[in-house]
Design a protein around this motif. Structure first.
Motif, short mmCIF file in Angstrom:
data_model
loop_
_atom_site.label_atom_id
_atom_site.label_comp_id
_atom_site.label_asym_id
_atom_site.label_seq_id
_atom_site.Cartn_x
_atom_site.Cartn_y
_atom_site.Cartn_z
N GLU A 169 -58.68 17.56 -58.82
CA GLU A 169 -57.46 16.81 -59.11
C GLU A 169 -56.30 17.78 -59.17
N THR A 170 -55.16 17.40 -58.59
CA THR A 170 -53.98 18.25 -58.64
C THR A 170 -52.72 17.40 -58.56
N ARG A 171 -51.64 17.99 -58.92
CA ARG A 171 -50.31 17.38 -58.79
C ARG A 171 -49.51 18.20 -57.78
N GLN A 172 -48.34 17.72 -57.45
CA GLN A 172 -47.48 18.50 -56.57
C GLN A 172 -47.07 19.79 -57.28
N HIS A 173 -46.77 20.80 -56.49
CA HIS A 173 -46.38 22.10 -57.02
C HIS A 173 -45.07 21.99 -57.79
N TRP A 174 -44.91 22.82 -58.82
CA TRP A 174 -43.71 22.77 -59.66
C TRP A 174 -42.43 23.07 -58.90
N THR A 175 -42.51 23.77 -57.78
CA THR A 175 -41.30 24.10 -57.01
C THR A 175 -40.63 22.85 -56.45
N THR A 176 -41.32 21.74 -56.46
CA THR A 176 -40.73 20.47 -56.04
C THR A 176 -39.50 20.15 -56.87
N LEU A 177 -39.48 20.62 -58.12
CA LEU A 177 -38.40 20.26 -59.05
C LEU A 177 -37.32 21.33 -59.21
N VAL A 178 -37.35 22.38 -58.42
CA VAL A 178 -36.37 23.46 -58.58
C VAL A 178 -34.94 22.96 -58.34
N SER A 179 -34.72 22.24 -57.26
CA SER A 179 -33.35 21.77 -56.98
C SER A 179 -32.89 20.78 -58.04
N GLU A 180 -33.79 19.96 -58.57
CA GLU A 180 -33.43 19.03 -59.63
C GLU A 180 -33.04 19.78 -60.91
N PHE A 181 -33.74 20.88 -61.20
CA PHE A 181 -33.40 21.68 -62.38
C PHE A 181 -32.02 22.32 -62.22
N VAL A 182 -31.74 22.81 -61.02
CA VAL A 182 -30.42 23.41 -60.75
C VAL A 182 -29.33 22.34 -60.94
N ALA A 231 -22.18 12.12 -67.42
CA ALA A 231 -23.12 13.24 -67.36
C ALA A 231 -24.53 12.76 -67.68
N GLY A 232 -24.65 11.90 -68.69
CA GLY A 232 -25.96 11.35 -69.04
C GLY A 232 -26.57 10.54 -67.91
N ILE A 233 -25.75 9.71 -67.28
CA ILE A 233 -26.23 8.92 -66.14
C ILE A 233 -26.64 9.83 -64.99
N ALA A 234 -25.82 10.84 -64.71
CA ALA A 234 -26.15 11.79 -63.63
C ALA A 234 -27.44 12.55 -63.93
N ILE A 235 -27.65 12.93 -65.19
CA ILE A 235 -28.88 13.64 -65.55
C ILE A 235 -30.09 12.73 -65.38
N ILE A 236 -29.97 11.48 -65.77
CA ILE A 236 -31.09 10.54 -65.59
C ILE A 236 -31.37 10.36 -64.11
N TRP A 237 -30.33 10.18 -63.32
CA TRP A 237 -30.49 9.90 -61.90
C TRP A 237 -30.95 11.11 -61.11
N ARG A 238 -30.40 12.29 -61.37
CA ARG A 238 -30.68 13.48 -60.56
C ARG A 238 -31.80 14.36 -61.11
N TRP A 239 -32.21 14.18 -62.41
CA TRP A 239 -33.26 15.03 -62.97
C TRP A 239 -34.42 14.23 -63.55
N LEU A 240 -34.14 13.27 -64.42
CA LEU A 240 -35.22 12.57 -65.12
C LEU A 240 -36.08 11.73 -64.17
N ILE A 241 -35.44 10.96 -63.31
CA ILE A 241 -36.21 10.12 -62.38
C ILE A 241 -37.05 10.97 -61.44
N PRO A 242 -36.50 12.04 -60.80
CA PRO A 242 -37.37 12.89 -59.98
C PRO A 242 -38.50 13.55 -60.78
N MET A 243 -38.21 13.91 -62.03
CA MET A 243 -39.25 14.51 -62.88
C MET A 243 -40.38 13.51 -63.13
N LEU A 244 -40.04 12.27 -63.41
CA LEU A 244 -41.06 11.25 -63.63
C LEU A 244 -41.83 10.97 -62.35
N GLN A 245 -41.14 10.99 -61.21
CA GLN A 245 -41.83 10.80 -59.93
C GLN A 245 -42.81 11.94 -59.68
#
Length: 161
Positions: free
Chosen positions: A17-30, A61-75
């Protein structure tokens, strides 16, 4: 208990069992850092945190964080690849779920690809060709794709015995 255990049939055993690599989220963290920095600078320029303009800035800013970071993180968190004694499975989605399985008996070919950067970061893409209507299944951003490929072939050997 592994994440995939709840999706196994009674006569099925989890092999990998594995998940996608953590580097998937680098651009979202930036993007998270940039959004937070811009919001901080704007609130400093505004000066009064109680003003409606400051609340609008913080709200946006909160909406942008949810849209650009939280949703991709949950995905990312909800994408899981697993190999069992009977099938290869890909499951994605946190609100709406999607899953696709290939029975090991139908797998014709397994290959992987990794660019130089992906090799340095130890991830790649796994391609599974099957004898089914859908044909090819692709697993993107797989940590150690060659190891995953080898485990699939080991499972195939067990099925064919």
């Amino acid at each position: 208990m592994a994440y995939a255990d709840r999706y196994l049939a009674d006569d099925e055993e989890l092999l990998y069992e594995t998940r996608q690599h953590w580097t998937t989220l680098v651009s979202e963290f930036v993007q998270l850092v940039v959004i937070a920095a811009v919001a901080a600078v704007l609130t400093l320029i505004i000066g009064d945190l109680g003003s409606p303009v400051a609340w609008v800035v913080l709200g946006l800013a909160g909406i942008a964080i949810i849209w650009r970071w939280l949703i991709p993180m949950l995905q990312w968190r909800s994408t899981v690849y697993f190999l069992t004694t009977k099938r290869l499975h890909k499951r994605t989605g946190f609100l709406t779920k999607q899953g696709r399985s290939i029975p090991l008996s139908r797998v014709n070919d397994v290959s992987f690809s990794a660019s130089l950067w992906e090799r340095i970061m130890r991830y790649g893409t796994l391609h599974v060709q099957s004898a089914s209507e859908q044909g090819k299944m692709t697993f993107k951003h797989v940590p150690s794709p060659e190891e995953f490929k080898n485990r699939v072939y080991e499972a195939l050997d067990r099925v064919s015995d």
